[in-house]
Design an enzyme around this catalytic site. Sequence first.
Site, PDB file in Angstrom:
ATOM      1  N   SER A   1       0.832  -1.192   0.000  1.00  0.00           N
ATOM      2  CA  SER A   1       0.000   0.000   0.000  1.00  0.00           C
ATOM      3  C   SER A   1       0.877   1.257   0.000  1.00  0.00           C
ATOM      4  O   SER A   1       1.660   1.461  -0.923  1.00  0.00           O
ATOM      5  CB  SER A   1      -0.954  -0.044   1.186  1.00  0.00           C
TER       6      SER A   1
ATOM      7  N   ASP B   1      -9.945  -3.561  -5.232  1.00  0.00           N
ATOM      8  CA  ASP B   1      -9.063  -2.575  -4.635  1.00  0.00           C
ATOM      9  C   ASP B   1      -9.114  -1.319  -5.492  1.00  0.00           C
ATOM     10  O   ASP B   1      -8.928  -1.391  -6.709  1.00  0.00           O
ATOM     11  CB  ASP B   1      -7.634  -3.118  -4.588  1.00  0.00           C
TER      12      ASP B   1
ATOM     13  N   HIS C   1      -7.842  -5.234  -0.889  1.00  0.00           N
ATOM     14  CA  HIS C   1      -6.644  -4.554  -0.403  1.00  0.00           C
ATOM     15  C   HIS C   1      -6.197  -5.171   0.927  1.00  0.00           C
ATOM     16  O   HIS C   1      -7.006  -5.373   1.828  1.00  0.00           O
ATOM     17  CB  HIS C   1      -6.960  -3.074  -0.213  1.00  0.00           C
TER      18      HIS C   1
END
Length: 309
Positions: free
Chosen positions: A149, A243, A273
């Site tokens: 991320s 995501d 995610h």
Amino acid sequence: MPLDAELAAALDGMPYVGLADPGRARAAMNDLVRALARPVGDERVVVEDRTLPGSVPVRIYRPRVTPAPVLVYFHGGGFVTGGLENEHERCLEFAGEDGIAVVSVDYRLAPEHPFPAGFDDCHAATVWAWEHAGEFGGDPERVAVGGGSAGGALAAAVALRARDEGGPPLVFQMLLYPVLDDRMATPSMRTFTEPPLFNSGDVRHMWRHYLGGRTDVPAYAAPARAEDLSGLPCAYVLVPEHDPLRDEGLAYAHRLIVSGVPTELHHVPGACHGFDGIMSARLGRLAFEEERAVLRRCLSGRVDTPIAK
């Protein structure tokens, strides 16, 4: 394809880390880390917390067999939340099971410290890990960066700066559902507007906190803005279907490939995610096993062996 049933069941009732309010987000992230935590320990690994020059806290995981390849790892959390505990179990396995010396970086967080503060911390830690690898059993000729991320954004940005400045000579970048593009103009960004875990509303708040209102966004903040991706270290990019960051990850991987960078791309249907941290779901376990296999192979210097399925 709908969200995987095991992931959906695991996420039911799990704390949601919204990024609108940093204080609440950090409290929720702490709750999430506790919810996902598993009891771990490994006698094969020496773990040391220390502060590098420039006041950058890191946690070093040293395996017994040295010299070991080095992975400088950056945690996720939207540039706003997270810390060393987020990645402790992951880094411990990389060191104990895979023989990798890991330097996990506790970089400064926004909005108190907007870009480039956290990025500068990550770059400084990477330079230090390369220059001082011998102090913790690392091999300076096999240094990689990685993260998930926001950590993926930082890894990609550090790789760009290392290329631009002629070092450190990184050999690999692991980009797990990376944050890459502040323009938020993709179909996946328009599609995934609700929880779980991370959605386009969170992405909007994340960039607001991280950029601090600046409009001149450089590639080191949003790597998708880099005009040239040639000359970067080989890459692995993991992209979940559900995501908001999906399409920018796919686009970045494609650009790496056409720029001549050896790149492996894995798009996972039914995944969301951060799914590789949910070990109660088969998809999460398989993804983490693949990450470990890719690290072992790429940091050994072999680039011709396909990923085991």
